[in-house]
Design an enzyme around this catalytic site. Structure first.
Site, PDB file in Angstrom:
ATOM      1  N   LYS A   1       0.932  -1.139   0.046  1.00 39.25           N
ATOM      2  CA  LYS A   1      -0.244   0.005  -0.169  1.00 39.25           C
ATOM      3  C   LYS A   1       0.867   1.159  -0.057  1.00 39.25           C
ATOM      4  CE  LYS A   1      -4.027   2.148   2.403  1.00 39.25           C
ATOM      5  NZ  LYS A   1      -4.889   1.986   3.689  1.00 39.25           N
TER       6      LYS A   1
ATOM      7  N   SER B   1     -10.090   2.101   2.522  1.00 39.30           N
ATOM      8  CA  SER B   1      -9.072   2.879   1.678  1.00 39.30           C
ATOM      9  C   SER B   1      -8.146   1.831   0.932  1.00 39.30           C
ATOM     10  CB  SER B   1      -8.451   3.858   2.396  1.00 39.30           C
ATOM     11  OG  SER B   1      -7.402   3.249   3.510  1.00 39.30           O
TER      12      SER B   1
ATOM     13  N   SER C   1     -10.494  -0.139   6.876  1.00 38.40           N
ATOM     14  CA  SER C   1     -10.041   0.191   5.643  1.00 38.40           C
ATOM     15  C   SER C   1      -9.080  -1.211   4.863  1.00 38.40           C
ATOM     16  CB  SER C   1      -8.938   1.161   5.711  1.00 38.40           C
ATOM     17  OG  SER C   1      -9.607   2.412   5.297  1.00 38.40           O
TER      18      SER C   1
END
Lengths: 99, 496
Positions: B79, B154, B178
């Site tokens: 990420k 997210s 998330s």
């Protein structure tokens, strides 16, 4: 009655260092009003005698020995800077003309 | 079976046994990425050469007899909120476009130490604020199940990359859901470890008292292997727990839940929940009972105020954390023409560099923390946080784990909630309580909703440092469902 006025949003934008346009201020005033009205539900929980939690875990301060260790070199620390002068961060003026 | 369809555990074993090299495995995944990225847009940064270089180094280490973990040579999508010294780190924000951190996050350096090969940096909602990955400054990621729908957020780039077989593993961060919500809507496994169980050092901060790094994988065992690879105490993070990592891999292998007490949270369900989500959830609960667990209903009445409390606490922390983006030391600087003051440059830069959701949250947090409103908003939200933790504690006196749907609906269409913040926030209704209390929680696939044929996730919550229970129950559910389905849920996804 609205929870937050456009003037208050303009004040928040100044405090937050966000140079917003008039259109943005209108837009955010409407949205923040709806959000604040919704989050105000926290008041429904009877919690006068409840201590606040700032954190999930009961942690106390963590210390380490005060020893010199390797850290970033000036080149590394300045590697992402928008402007550099003589091994320093170069910034716009921070004092007003009259100062 | 092609290399991209193998599990991380299988790939690790093949590489360790010398049957395939880390370079071959990395190249197979890089080829897959080249093929499907135009459709998915899971990655913000890919650099074939750097990746192959890493893989070559792992092959050399293994060749020299170095003993690495079970994931040595296995590729991973990372990420783009974790600092990586050899790749840009942007948090999907214009304010950090092209920024290269001078150091690695702890999670990054542990991945490298375990011999994982980083394929690239994945897309996210800007600064991890969102539930759809539409808030990325670099365009939305698409759900491999239906390209017109969101992959969750997210960590939507990370969930999509794994669901699209671009990577067997990926990293995420979970502040309000998330990791779990993107895993749920893409039909994969996503785990939020106990807060403090994984290090935040070098993770770009959103809400420091909630942010938790965790793994994504296509099965429970792979997620446990990754969890173990990067978790554990880190002296560089003062909120990191100084205790052994729960034995998650062992729990995932045991997958035995006979005699376990499982609580169904009464408050999660009803209005606002998609019927197909509730149907799959209720079937999963029956399945748990048939596997020997004792299921009871548990009431946590204050969970209904977790969402409002979260949307005061998280923005408050974010308004403070994001003050560091001041156009002075790194990142974007706009309007510095020699006539403007530092403060003017700061305000112009932040207006140009932050997207709408980030601006909304910074202003909301500034409001909640301002004098006159502090007690009614931030102060009260912190008290609600205590009440919610106490309700969890009481529930865990009765049961070993709690279960709920991971998110109230399946993946929604891109654009549907983009300009309606309150509708977007509802995606995290069931995941937020575990962030407020810091406990562990996982999402595992439990079927497809009848209405739209899209994946549904089962959330399993366990007490602080009870991460192993999430894996134990998750693995049992996975085993039983996959034997019923004759394969993984993901094998039912349409070909890309």
């Amino acid at each position: 009655m609205s929870a937050i006025t456009r003037d208050e949003v303009a004040h928040l934008a100044r405090l937050s260092r966000l140079a917003l346009t008039d259109d943005e201020l209108d837009h955010y005033a409407t949205q923040l009003d709806a959000i604040i009205e919704s989050v105000a539900k926290v008041a429904e929980v009877a919690a006068e005698d409840v201590p606040p939690s700032s954190h999930a875990l009961p942690l106390t301060n963590v210390f380490r020995a005060d020893e010199v260790r390797q850290s970033l070199t000036p080149e590394q620390a300045l590697s992402g800077a928008p402007a550099v002068e003589d091994d320093r961060f170069r910034v716009p003026r921070i004092l007003g003309e009259e100062a | 079976m092609s290399l991209i369809h193998k599990t991380a555990a299988e790939l690790g074993a093949l590489i360790a046994g010398g049957e395939v090299t880390a370079v071959e495995v990395a190249e197979a995944h890089l080829d897959r990425m080249a093929e499907v990225e135009p459709k998915i847009n899971a990655f913000l940064h890919v650099d074939r050469e750097t990746t192959v270089e890493q893989a070559r180094a792992v092959d050399a280490r293994l060749g020299a007899g170095e003993r690495l973990g079970p994931l040595a040579g296995v590729p991973i999508a990372h990420k783009d909120i974790f600092a990586t010294a050899d790749m840009p780190t942007t948090a999907a924000s214009k304010i950090l476009e092209g920024w290269r951190p001078p150091y690695d996050a702890t999670v990054t350096s542990r991945l490298r130490a375990a011999g994982l090969v980083i394929l690239g940096k994945t897309n996210l909602d800007e600064f991890a604020m969102g539930s759809s990955t539409e808030n990325s400054a670099y365009g939305p990621t698409r759900n491999p199940w239906d390209l017109s729908r969101i992959p969750g957020g997210s960590s939507g780039g990370s969930s999509a990359a794994v669901a699209a077989y671009e990577a067997p593993l990926s990293t995420g961060t979970d502040t309000g859901g998330s990791i779990r919500q993107p895993a749920s809507v893409t039909g994969i496994v996503g785990m939020k470890p106990t807060y403090g169980g994984s290090s935040r050092y070098g993770l770009i901060a959103f809400a420091s008292s909630l942010d938790t790094p965790g793994p994504f994988a296509r099965n429970v065992l792979d997620a446990a292997l990754l969890h173990e690879a990067f978790s554990g105490h880190d002296p560089m993070d003062s909120t990191s727990i100084d205790a052994p990592v729960p034995s998650v891999v062992e729990a995932a292998r045991q997958a035995d839940i006979s005699g376990m007490r499982i609580g169904v949270v009464k408050e999660f369900g009803g209005d606002g929940y998609q019927p197909g989500v509730l149907a799959r959830f209720h079937e999963a609960v029956e399945l748990l009972e048939s596997l020997g667990a004792k299921v009871v209903e548990v009431s946590c009445p204050s969970f209904s105020t977790a969402l409002p409390a979260y949307y005061l606490i998280a923005p408050s922390e974010c308004s403070s954390n994001l003050a560091r983006f001041d156009a002075m030391r790194y990142g974007l600087r706009v309007g510095d023409d020699g006539t403007r003051s530092a403060e003017e440059v700061m305000a112009l830069t932040r207006a140009a560099g932050f997207g709408p959701e980030v601006k909304r949250r910074i202003m909301l947090g500034t409001y909640a923390l301002s004098s006159g409103y502090y007690d009614a908003y931030y102060g009260q939200a912190q008290k609600v946080r205590t009440v919610i933790s106490r309700e969890f504690e009481a529930a865990y006196h009765q049961v070993d784990v709690l279960v709920s749907p991971t998110t109230p609906t399946t993946a929604f269409p891109i654009g549907e909630r983009a300009d309606d913040p309150m509708a977007m926030y509802l995606a995290d209704l069931c995941t937020i309580p575990s962030n407020l209390s810091g406990n562990a929680a996982i999402s595992v696939p439990c079927g497809l909703a009848d209405e739209d044929g899209l994946p549904v996730g089962l959330q399993i919550m366990a007490p602080v440092l009870g991460d192993d229970r999430c894996y134990r129950v998750g693995a049992a559910v996975e085993q039983a469902l996959e034997s019923r389905w004759g394969g993984s849920l993901l094998s039912k996804a349409p070909a890309l």
